[in-house]
Scaffold this motif. Structure first.
Motif, mmCIF file in Angstrom:
data_model
loop_
_atom_site.group_PDB
_atom_site.id
_atom_site.type_symbol
_atom_site.label_atom_id
_atom_site.label_comp_id
_atom_site.label_asym_id
_atom_site.label_seq_id
_atom_site.Cartn_x
_atom_site.Cartn_y
_atom_site.Cartn_z
ATOM 1 N N GLN A 1 -69.409 -33.701 -33.057
ATOM 2 C CA GLN A 1 -68.896 -32.417 -33.529
ATOM 3 C C GLN A 1 -69.141 -31.314 -32.496
ATOM 4 O O GLN A 1 -68.287 -30.455 -32.279
ATOM 5 C CB GLN A 1 -69.560 -32.044 -34.858
ATOM 6 N N GLN B 1 -62.839 -26.920 -27.820
ATOM 7 C CA GLN B 1 -62.092 -25.787 -28.357
ATOM 8 C C GLN B 1 -62.653 -24.447 -27.898
ATOM 9 O O GLN B 1 -61.921 -23.464 -27.789
ATOM 10 C CB GLN B 1 -62.108 -25.844 -29.897
ATOM 11 N N LEU C 1 -72.093 -23.031 -37.275
ATOM 12 C CA LEU C 1 -70.864 -23.542 -36.664
ATOM 13 C C LEU C 1 -70.189 -24.593 -37.546
ATOM 14 O O LEU C 1 -69.140 -25.136 -37.187
ATOM 15 C CB LEU C 1 -71.170 -24.160 -35.296
ATOM 16 N N SER D 1 -66.221 -29.284 -30.648
ATOM 17 C CA SER D 1 -66.229 -27.819 -30.724
ATOM 18 C C SER D 1 -66.191 -27.209 -29.334
ATOM 19 O O SER D 1 -65.523 -26.191 -29.106
ATOM 20 C CB SER D 1 -67.476 -27.337 -31.478
ATOM 21 N N ILE E 1 -71.553 -27.471 -38.224
ATOM 22 C CA ILE E 1 -71.862 -28.765 -37.627
ATOM 23 C C ILE E 1 -73.096 -29.359 -38.305
ATOM 24 O O ILE E 1 -74.104 -28.677 -38.486
ATOM 25 C CB ILE E 1 -72.116 -28.623 -36.114
#
Length: 341
Positions: free
Chosen positions: A239, A246, A310, A243, A312
């Motif tokens: 994850q 991105q 986040l 992330s 996560i």
């Protein structure tokens, strides 16, 4: 006209399929899906590395794992102390992400094999980060960078390791961040998971003591721990990597751990309960052990809010995770099979 992005183009390769029939050979060219995102996992033969490798591989990442003494045939063999070998491996594979799980993580071994531990935990980590180039490096560290006197610990709190293991991992963090400004450090606590042998984790190693109810067994009931399932850590790594793809600004220090606070005695009792085994032979020791190897922090609880903010993270309940990974080591598992499966 159909246009494919570079990512889509990177996701297709040709593979030759050869079909043999009596008197005839047919060669056909077929499209084979090859995931565009590439990840390199070091220490892929270890407890955590295996889980990280599987998590990425199962989620559409082109995954390469490396190890050393146990590498082949499944993983690439690479001596992380050999700078040329590390450079060649990274240049050939060109990973988007590198998850650096390889380490000497046993505190008592680090004390007795100081030079070797420093080479692996510090020098190799720094060199890997330097050779990584534009790859996003996730360096796996430990809650043992803290002294355990004032928990919970935020990512910005000042470390103060009590033992050489914690010191080498802290220095490894600094080397990684110094050599690669875009890297991430992921601190985790004591881990358990699908072990190849019980001794592979400080938690699963207690299982034989739990199953052997004929002798009185003394187990620490003083130091506070947060047992963490390696499958959950693997998910966090994936994850975090996704992330980062991105958001290129994602970097620095992160904390992740299970959220069940337990002593080793409480873990042992929970293991016994998970398998409907007796625990009356387990004896809690409430005094801090003296002279029994490397010093351990009393309570190095990690504040995991940065990752949580986040979105996560995933936490498997301890009894569920421990049952999943210890089932193969249950002495009388045949008659219990109908209970658990």
């Amino acid at each position: 006209m159909l246009e494919l992005s570079q990512e889509e183009l990177g996701g297709r390769e040709k593979e030759l399929k050869i079909h043999f029939t009596p008197g005839h050979v047919e060669v056909a060219e077929e499209n084979v899906h090859v995931p565009f995102r590439r990840v390199l996992v070091t220490g892929a033969t270890g407890l955590l590395g295996r889980a990280v490798y599987k998590e990425f591989q199962d989620n559409d990442w082109y995954t390469v794992g490396c190890g050393y003494s146990r590498a082949r045939p499944r993983f690439e063999k690479c001596n992380l102390l050999d700078a040329d070998a590390v450079r060649a491996m990274i240049q050939e594979f060109q990973p988007h992400v590198i998850v650096h799980c390889a380490a000497e993580r046993r505190p008592d071994v680090v004390e007795s094999q100081r030079d070797a531990a420093i080479q692996l935990n510090v020098s190799a980590a720094g060199n890997l980060a330097k050779e990584a180039g534009v790859s996003f490096v996730i360096y796996i560290s430990t809650d043992y960078v803290f002294d355990g006197r004032n928990p919970p610990y935020d990512v910005n709190d000042t470390p103060n390791p009590l033992n050489l293991y914690g010191k080498t991992k802290l220095e490894g963090e600094r080397e990684v961040l110094r050599n690669n400004m875009g890297a991430a450090v992921l601190r985790v606590p004591v881990l358990y998971g699908d072990v190849e042998k019980l001794e592979e984790s400080a938690i699963t190693v207690m299982f034989d003591k739990v199953q052997n109810s004929t002798d009185l067994i003394s187990i620490d009931h003083c130091q506070q721990r947060f047992p963490t399932y390696v499958k959950d850590v693997g998910r966090v790594c994936r994850q975090l990597a996704e992330s980062r793809l991105q958001d290129p600004s994602l970097r620095g220090i992160f904390h992740f751990s299970g959220n069940e606070q337990m002593t080793k005695y409480e873990m042992a009792c929970a293991i016994a309960d998970a398998f409907s085994l007796p625990s009356s032979h387990l004896r809690p020791i409430t005094e801090t052990p003296v002279g029994s190897g490397a010093l351990r922090p009393h309570n190095p609880q990690l504040d995991c809010s940065r990752l949580e903010n986040l979105g996560i993270g995933h936490r498997t309940p301890f009894k569920q995770g421990i049952k999943e990974c210890l089932w193969p080591f249950l002495h009388d598992k045949r008659w219990r099979q109908s209970v658990f499966h």
